[in-house]
Design a protein around this motif. Structure first.
Motif, PDB file in Angstrom:
ATOM      1  N   GLN A 166       0.830  -1.212   0.000  1.00 54.64           N
ATOM      2  CA  GLN A 166       0.000   0.000   0.000  1.00 54.64           C
ATOM      3  C   GLN A 166       0.863   1.260   0.000  1.00 54.64           C
ATOM      4  OE1 GLN A 166      -2.685  -0.269   3.325  1.00 54.64           O
ATOM      5  NE2 GLN A 166      -3.855  -1.969   2.445  1.00 54.64           N
ATOM      6  N   LEU A 167       1.982   1.207   0.704  1.00 54.07           N
ATOM      7  CA  LEU A 167       2.862   2.367   0.781  1.00 54.07           C
ATOM      8  C   LEU A 167       3.739   2.498  -0.457  1.00 54.07           C
ATOM      9  CD1 LEU A 167       4.000   2.113   4.511  1.00 54.07           C
ATOM     10  CD2 LEU A 167       2.260   3.610   3.545  1.00 54.07           C
ATOM     11  N   ASP A 209       0.098  12.125   2.501  1.00 59.64           N
ATOM     12  CA  ASP A 209      -0.292  11.429   3.727  1.00 59.64           C
ATOM     13  C   ASP A 209       0.813  10.480   4.191  1.00 59.64           C
ATOM     14  OD1 ASP A 209      -2.771  12.667   3.860  1.00 59.64           O
ATOM     15  OD2 ASP A 209      -3.730  11.158   2.606  1.00 59.64           O
ATOM     16  N   ILE A 210       1.464   9.825   3.230  1.00 60.75           N
ATOM     17  CA  ILE A 210       2.569   8.932   3.582  1.00 60.75           C
ATOM     18  C   ILE A 210       3.719   9.740   4.170  1.00 60.75           C
ATOM     19  CG2 ILE A 210       4.258   7.275   2.703  1.00 60.75           C
ATOM     20  CD1 ILE A 210       2.240   6.519   0.529  1.00 60.75           C
ATOM     21  N   ALA A 211       4.012  10.877   3.556  1.00 64.59           N
ATOM     22  CA  ALA A 211       5.123  11.711   4.009  1.00 64.59           C
ATOM     23  C   ALA A 211       4.935  12.179   5.448  1.00 64.59           C
ATOM     24  CB  ALA A 211       5.292  12.908   3.076  1.00 64.59           C
ATOM     25  N   LYS A 212       3.687  12.441   5.855  1.00 63.53           N
ATOM     26  CA  LYS A 212       3.419  12.903   7.221  1.00 63.53           C
ATOM     27  C   LYS A 212       3.569  11.786   8.240  1.00 63.53           C
ATOM     28  CE  LYS A 212       0.206  16.537   5.736  1.00 63.53           C
ATOM     29  NZ  LYS A 212      -1.214  16.970   5.689  1.00 63.53           N
ATOM     30  N   GLN A 213       3.444  10.529   7.791  1.00 60.41           N
ATOM     31  CA  GLN A 213       3.646   9.353   8.643  1.00 60.41           C
ATOM     32  C   GLN A 213       2.752   9.368   9.879  1.00 60.41           C
ATOM     33  OE1 GLN A 213       7.810   8.470   9.336  1.00 60.41           O
ATOM     34  NE2 GLN A 213       8.391   9.113   7.286  1.00 60.41           N
ATOM     35  N   ASN A 214       1.514   9.853   9.695  1.00 58.83           N
ATOM     36  CA  ASN A 214       0.554   9.855  10.790  1.00 58.83           C
ATOM     37  C   ASN A 214      -0.040   8.456  10.915  1.00 58.83           C
ATOM     38  OD1 ASN A 214      -2.235  10.048  11.990  1.00 58.83           O
ATOM     39  ND2 ASN A 214      -1.609  12.177  12.259  1.00 58.83           N
ATOM     40  N   ALA A 215       0.247   7.785  12.007  1.00 55.40           N
ATOM     41  CA  ALA A 215      -0.148   6.390  12.174  1.00 55.40           C
ATOM     42  C   ALA A 215      -1.661   6.211  12.108  1.00 55.40           C
ATOM     43  CB  ALA A 215       0.386   5.856  13.508  1.00 55.40           C
ATOM     44  N   PHE A 216      -2.418   7.133  12.704  1.00 54.52           N
ATOM     45  CA  PHE A 216      -3.878   7.004  12.716  1.00 54.52           C
ATOM     46  C   PHE A 216      -4.443   7.161  11.306  1.00 54.52           C
ATOM     47  CE2 PHE A 216      -8.098   8.993  12.838  1.00 54.52           C
ATOM     48  CZ  PHE A 216      -8.809   8.009  13.521  1.00 54.52           C
ATOM     49  N   VAL A 217      -3.985   8.177  10.576  1.00 53.08           N
ATOM     50  CA  VAL A 217      -4.486   8.436   9.225  1.00 53.08           C
ATOM     51  C   VAL A 217      -4.159   7.276   8.298  1.00 53.08           C
ATOM     52  CG1 VAL A 217      -4.242   9.904   7.181  1.00 53.08           C
ATOM     53  CG2 VAL A 217      -4.415  10.940   9.457  1.00 53.08           C
ATOM     54  N   THR A 220      -6.086   4.030   9.317  1.00 47.00           N
ATOM     55  CA  THR A 220      -7.497   4.100   8.937  1.00 47.00           C
ATOM     56  C   THR A 220      -7.673   3.904   7.440  1.00 47.00           C
ATOM     57  OG1 THR A 220      -7.965   5.623  10.766  1.00 47.00           O
ATOM     58  CG2 THR A 220      -9.564   5.536   8.969  1.00 47.00           C
ATOM     59  N   LYS A 221      -6.823   4.555   6.649  1.00 40.50           N
ATOM     60  CA  LYS A 221      -6.886   4.416   5.194  1.00 40.50           C
ATOM     61  C   LYS A 221      -6.577   2.993   4.775  1.00 40.50           C
ATOM     62  CE  LYS A 221      -6.958   5.892   0.857  1.00 40.50           C
ATOM     63  NZ  LYS A 221      -8.164   6.405   0.188  1.00 40.50           N
ATOM     64  N   SER A 222      -5.617   2.367   5.424  1.00 41.88           N
ATOM     65  CA  SER A 222      -5.262   0.987   5.100  1.00 41.88           C
ATOM     66  C   SER A 222      -6.450   0.059   5.306  1.00 41.88           C
ATOM     67  CB  SER A 222      -4.087   0.528   5.964  1.00 41.88           C
ATOM     68  OG  SER A 222      -3.786  -0.827   5.729  1.00 41.88           O
TER      69      SER A 222
END
Length: 254
Positions: A166-167, A209-217, A220-222
């Motif tokens: 996904q990443l 979104d990947i660049a920010k590396q926000n685990a919650f975001v 949730t998207k995953s």
């Protein structure tokens, strides 16, 4: 979080076993893996002879990289076997690498010290069109898209406990894959058809979104992606059932 066995290769890419590398300090994986490429390694890669296998010359000559990406950087192809024969420090390995039909975009951090003007793609002499445009899509995504450096996906996926695929294939990659597939009339394999399907349904991660590396975001998207794949499994199966790389029905049995 995904569990890594003590004797498995460390996700940082060092080639060492996890127990002898980042075990107990997993938070350092991303930082360390991005800061350990020597000038010697860089020179060994950038000094490899350029090659043109398959349709690589035809396709590259048909792409105006500057017009498409706004970047002055170019793309160079090198032999996959010769690249694989270099170890982590850029020295020749004693054992022979195995020939295949694949390719890989070289992490830009490995080559920027001696050639910051080009992105390198290592390709097999037997490379097919699908694999070729897949790797070119990664290169174009790096130049104008998510701008994510090759190699970040594995340690980040490990840190967040989400599928690395996904990443590795964000929305911007999906754009370039679709662009190249249509421009050069390439038949995608099963896996890339799924990526294209996700892209057209706006289900891939955005690079920002990947660049920010926000685990919650990202987590949730995953989960949304996995749920979407499950709900659309019959439709996807119909799309890929006769394509190269198909490994059997992905429709859940009752």
């Amino acid at each position: 979080m995904k569990k890594i066995g003590r004797n498995e290769p460390c996700p940082c890419g060092s080639g060492k076993k996890f127990k002898n590398c980042h075990i107990g300090r997993e938070d350092d994986i991303i930082h360390d893996s991005m800061d350990q490429f020597s000038e010697e390694m860089s020179a060994k890669i950038t000094n490899l002879a350029p090659v043109f296998y398959g349709r690589s010359k035809e396709i590259l000559n048909a792409l105006d990289i500057k017009a498409l990406t706004g970047s002055d950087m170019g793309i160079k192809f090198v032999d996959l076997i010769e690249y694989q024969r270099l170890d982590f420090l850029g020295r020749k390995k004693s054992q022979d690498a195995k020939e295949g039909k694949g390719g890989v975009v070289v992490n830009f951090l490995k080559t920027q010290k001696t050639d910051p003007d080009n992105v390198y793609i290592a390709v097999s002499k037997y490379i097919g069109d699908n694999v070729l445009i897949h790797q070119l899509a990664h290169a174009l995504d790096f130049l104008r898209g998510s701008n994510l450096t090759q190699g970040i996906a594995t340690p980040l996926a490990f840190e967040l406990g989400i599928p690395v695929e996904q990443l590795e294939h964000p929305h911007e990659f999906g754009y370039w894959l679709s662009f190249l597939q249509e421009k050069f009339n390439v038949q995608l394999d099963a896996d890339d058809t799924i990526i294209s399907f996700l892209y057209k349904n706006d289900m891939l991660f955005k690079g920002e979104d990947i660049a920010k590396q926000n685990a919650f975001v990202l987590g949730t998207k995953s989960e949304r992606i996995l749920k979407f794949l499950s709900e659309k499994s019959a439709e996807i199966d119909a799309l890929i059932c006769e394509l190269p790389g198909y490994i059997g029905s992905r429709v859940k049995e009752d």
